[in-house]
Design an enzyme around this catalytic site. Structure first.
Site: not given
Ligand SMILES: Cc1cc2nc3c(=O)[nH]c(=O)nc-3n(C[C@H](O)[C@H](O)[C@H](O)COP(=O)(O)OP(=O)(O)OC[C@H]3O[C@@H](n4cnc5c(N)ncnc54)[C@H](O)[C@@H]3O)c2cc1C
Ligand code: FES
Lengths: 249, 646
Positions: B48, B50-52, B274, B338, B409, B433, B443
């Site tokens: 992965g 992504g950000l993580a 969401h 939400r 979401h 995530e 969240r």
């Protein structure tokens, strides 16, 4: 509506490839272009044919994964719109639509409409970053950035790396992509220490990756889904000139 | 039928104690270090970008480890984090509006409806401050004020302005920062990048995660790769619902395969829906598009008072409109959290008062804001969102109210990890995530980006080196190791099986049907009866999938139908576990609303007596029921209370 599609089919890099005609019926104007292709692929699958391979992921215009030359235009007829954001209401019943992959020396076809864009990653590897190892940063407010510079840096940084600029350019140049990154980082105080080496190295990597030179035709900016302006290339040229005359290299 | 059995409790043995403010510092001090000279001999696989994953791979590369990074897209820059719009939270208190680490910690625990761990959340709030510094140093062009300092906004109903943003493209800018740091390490030779590769299994040797089986998505080749530790940063599983705001390729395969190899899966039913997404326009719909939550700051939500009112919105007089959020929640109005906004929309649509195709939509109306602030001011704030809406629907929100409807979401559930972000398989770490850790049952807006980067830049690089230091003499493993051979064969067999069924239904048709079941019975409102029915339906559909799916093409080249088929097959198994989890948790909490557990006013009713725990599930084969391991949650710093937004 009913449409005729002429789609580029190519089984792999070794295959010569050809245009193949398909009919699609009952296309809803609310469908996105890729949903229309999904529908075609569902049918091809059930008919025992191989579905058309095309790249996509986010389907909301931000990941830069989708591509496609649609009737000769990168990302199709709508301005500032990626293929995944293009909707069928912009076409009319009975239309014939040509769908081809990005074509450029630096982007070889992988299969059907899928191309290899790793050349872009190589340009970034050459210097499209600020060297700031994790944990070494000063407080974020240590260096204020004038709002105008921050906004302009952001505009340049919105490039999604889709490659439409290259596909539209008669020279297959990746200069708009390269310039967007040079401009983004060059406008920020954090980007100054590496500014000269960055532009030299990125342009060299750009040329090595097989992209053509820029002759200012402006096709790139016309198709750019994020509207990166041609002035970015002007900025790159100025930086390049300055760096080549003063660099230690 | 026995749906599950209960096993021993599971404990976070890495959890530090003592004063909460000093836990992370002490934990770091107590963990062992790897000598810099030895780091390049230690190999880490990160799945992965992504950000993580991107942040972790870059940071580990900088530290001198040998990193192998994987993603399924053609470039690491395209990970789904790119799509995040609204912003990232951090307790910088630059606004001097009373924010602090303590307050962010408190808001996150409470927002998660008391189903997360205090120690983890406190650390997240502490580290949030460093994230912003790091990103600015990398050149992330956050929004700034005229004085040149960073701008902040209030997001998702928070009472302080702690959200940093870059127009509506915060995720893109943060991800490009991480991606550029990653490419810098690729150039430096510390990170090997493998794009267009999909992890299809985990290799476990002597009880430790030591490698992965991957398929090269271009050549179809199935290969094995090895390391001293494996990190999964493969994102969320919202696509089990078919329609969601996630990218089309988001999947559960990496974490699900690890689950089948022994990693516990925690709180799988905790899903975030969401409230402001563009409604479905027809059966062709392939994904749903989020409209930023910030729209609720100025837009007013309403539906007609009359059922099935056929009039155009402009023809419905003020007195015949129901601004239901303002009516039911007078103090928070359109800004309720939400989960509450989503459920209220569902309720009015269930009553037959929904608008647009199929009655599945509510209005988000800017007429008042335009009158109050002027069209220019409204466009300056929301112009790009209005354009995006118009591009998709063909309607201009300046003229006609937007139509919105809730959509899946984010998934709070994920692989169970301890304080070190290590799963129950030693050497397998899970970030972003993909893990379950910090958001409890709900969240808060702008907190996923914060968690992804906290995990990737600051937490994991510290904890994984502790593991590597303690395990300095791992036996080398190669492709001929029996565990590797067996894992690769299993993947090859599965690929062959999918291709050989040659049935008469497409993968997408199954995925859509599965998604529909999940949405109807394991979506915004869940009941005992509905969940039992869903489990029956999922099992039946899964059997049918393995008999009737048609996967065209071959295993030896780019085959997108085959990729989808593998992912959908895993979604079937996950879906069943989600329903079992939702069924066993008879309380309502956060995004998990059980029809049987509500207050007289119809709000979610928690049952702390019986459910103040993390439900961590163990796989016990496709024929045996899963085993439930409970991790009790203790609250020392935040007092349990019922949320109220009336
Ligand atoms: C539309 C949208 C808007 C959002 N807005 C916000 C916001 O404003 N603020 C906020 O805080 N959060 C927001 N979120 C949530 C947030 O974006 C995500 O939770 C977060 O980015 C997830 O990051 P990640 O690194 O964990 O995973 P991802 O970014 O999803 O990355 C997953 C990575 O794993 C790889 N991968 C997955 N499976 C495999 C496999 N089997 N083999 C190999 N590679 C694999 C992928 O290629 C990818 O690189 C938003 C989410 C959506 C959908
Ligand atoms: S699919 Fe992501 S930009 Fe089109």
């Amino acid at each position: 509506m009913n449409l005729t599609l002429r789609i580029w089919r190519q089984t792999g890099p070794a295959d010569k490839g050809r245009m193949v005609k398909y009919r699609v019926e009952d296309v809803s104007p609310d469908m996105s272009f890729l949903e229309m292709l999904d529908m075609l692929n569902e049918r091809l699958t059930l008919d025992g044919d191989e579905p058309v391979a095309f790249d996509h992921d986010c389907r909301e215009g931000i990941c830069g994964m989708c591509s496609l030359m649609i009737n000769g235009a990168a990302h199709g007829p709508e301005r500032a719109t990626t293929t995944c954001q293009l909707h069928m209401r912009h076409f009319a019943d009975g239309d014939t639509i040509d769908i081809e992959p990005w074509r450029a020396r630096a982007f070889p076809v992988v299969k059907d409409l899928v191309v290899d864009r790793t050349a872009f990653d190589k340009i970034i590897q050459a210097g499209g970053y600020i060297s700031a190892a994790t944990g070494t940063a000063p407080d974020a407010h240590a260096a204020p950035v004038p709002k105008a510079d921050a906004d302009a840096a952001f505009e340049a940084a919105t490039c999604i790396g889709c490659g439409a600029c290259v596909a539209a350019c008669p020279n297959g140049s990746g200069m708009l992509f390269t310039a967007a990154k040079v401009t983004h980082l060059g406008l920020l105080p954090q980007g100054q220490p590496e500014r000269r080496e960055r532009v030299l190295n990125m342009v060299e990597a750009h040329d090595d990756a097989g992209f053509g030179g820029c002759t200012n035709t402006g096709e790139c900016t016309a198709v750019c889904p994020k509207g990166i302006p041609l002035t970015a290339i002007g900025q790159l040229n100025r930086d390049f000139l300055k760096a080549s005359t003063t660099s230690a290299r | 039928m026995t749906l599950y059995v209960e096993g021993d409790p599971v404990a976070d043995t890495k959890a530090p104690d003592g004063p909460i403010e000093t836990r992370w510092d002490r934990h770091r001090f107590e963990s062992k270090l790897v000598n810099p000279a030895n780091r390049r001999k230690r190999t880490i696989i990160v799945v992965g970008t992504g950000l993580a994953g991107g942040a972790a791979a870059a940071t580990l590369g900088e530290a001198g480890y040998h990193v192998k990074s994987y993603c399924y897209q053609d470039s690491p820059r395209r990970a789904h984090s790119i799509a995040a719009q609204g912003g990232i939270n951090a307790a910088k208190n630059y606004r001097n509006d009373g924010d602090s680490i303590q307050r962010l910690f408190y808001d996150t625990v409470k927002g998660g409806d008391f189903r997360s761990r205090e120690s983890n959340v406190y650390r997240l709030a502490q580290v949030s401050v460093e994230i912003i510094d790091q990103c600015v140093a990398q050149g992330v062009p956050f929004a700034r004020e005229y004085g040149g300092l960073l701008d902040n906004r209030s997001f998702g109903g928070a009472q302080v302005s702690r959200t940093f943003y870059a127009r509506g493209q915060t995720g893109q800018q943060l991800l490009l920062g991480a991606y550029q740091a990653l490419e810098r390490q690729v150039a430096a030779g510390t990170v090997e990048m493998h794009a267009r590769h999909e992890m299809l299994d985990l290799i476990v040797v002597d009880g430790r995660a030591r490698g992965i089986v991957v398929r090269d998505l271009v050549t179809g080749e199935i290969a094995t790769d090895f390391a001293d530790a494996v990190v999964l940063a493969s994102g969320g599983y919202g696509n089990v619902f078919f329609l969601s705001t996630n990218a089309k390729g988001c999947n559960v395969t990496a974490t699900w395969r690890a689950h089948r190899k022994g990693a516990l899966f925690a709180n799988p039913c905790f899903t975030q829906i969401h409230p402001t997404c563009i409604p479905q326009s027809g059966d062709h719909q392939s994904k749903l598009t989020l409209m930023s939550e910030s729209l609720r700051n100025d837009g007013r939500v309403w539906v007609p008072k009359e059922k099935g009112d056929p009039r155009k919105p402009g023809d419905i007089p003020e007195g015949e409109r129901d601004y239901y959020l303002e009516r039911i929640y007078p103090s928070f109005g359109n800004l309720v959290p939400r989960d509450i906004a989503s459920r209220a929309a569902k309720n009015v649509c269930d009553e037959g008062r929904g608008v647009g195709p199929g009655g599945l939509g509510v209005y988000l109306d800017f007429a008042d804001a335009i009158e109050r602030l002027g069209k220019d001011a409204v466009s300056a704030k929301y112009g790009n969102l209005f354009e995006m809406y118009e591009r998709i629907t063909g309607e201009d929100p300046n003229e006609v109210p937007m139509r919105i409807y809730p959509a899946v979401h984010y998934t709070m559930g994920g692989l169970w990890v301890d304080y070190d972000l290590q799963s129950t398989i030693p050497g397998l770490f899970v970030t972003g995530e993909a893990n379950f850790s910090d958001h409890g049952a709900n969240r808060l807006g702008a907190s996923a980006l914060m968690q992804g980067l906290a995990d990737g830049y600051f937490v994991l690089p510290n904890t994984i080196s502790g593991y590597l230091a303690e395990n300095s003499k791992l036996e080398p493993v190669g492709a001929d190791h029996p565990a590797a051979v067996e894992a690769r064969f299993a993947v090859e067999r599965r690929v062959a099986r999918l291709l050989n069924i040659d049935g008469d239904r497409t993968v997408d048709s199954f995925h859509r049907e599965l998604g529909r079941i999940m949405w109807d019975y394991c979506g915004m409102e869940r009941t005992d009866e509905g969940l039992r029915k869903a489990i029956e339906l999922i099992r039946g559909l899964r059997d049918e999938f393995w008999r009737r799916v048609k996967v065209p093409g071959s295993a030896d080249d780019l085959n997108q139908a085959l990729e989808k088929a593998g992912r959908v097959a895993d979604f079937f198994e996950l879906a069943e576990l989600m329903c079992v989890d939702a069924l066993h948790r008879t309380e309502s909490c956060g995004g998990h609303f059980r029809g049987e557990s509500q207050t007289p006013e119809g709000e979610a009713l928690r049952d702390d007596e019986n459910f103040s725990y993390v439900a961590a599930w163990e796989w016990s084969g496709s024929e045996a029921p899963p085993v439930l391991h409970k991790e009790e949650l203790n609250f020392e710093y935040v007092h349990l209370s019922q949320r109220s937004y009336k």
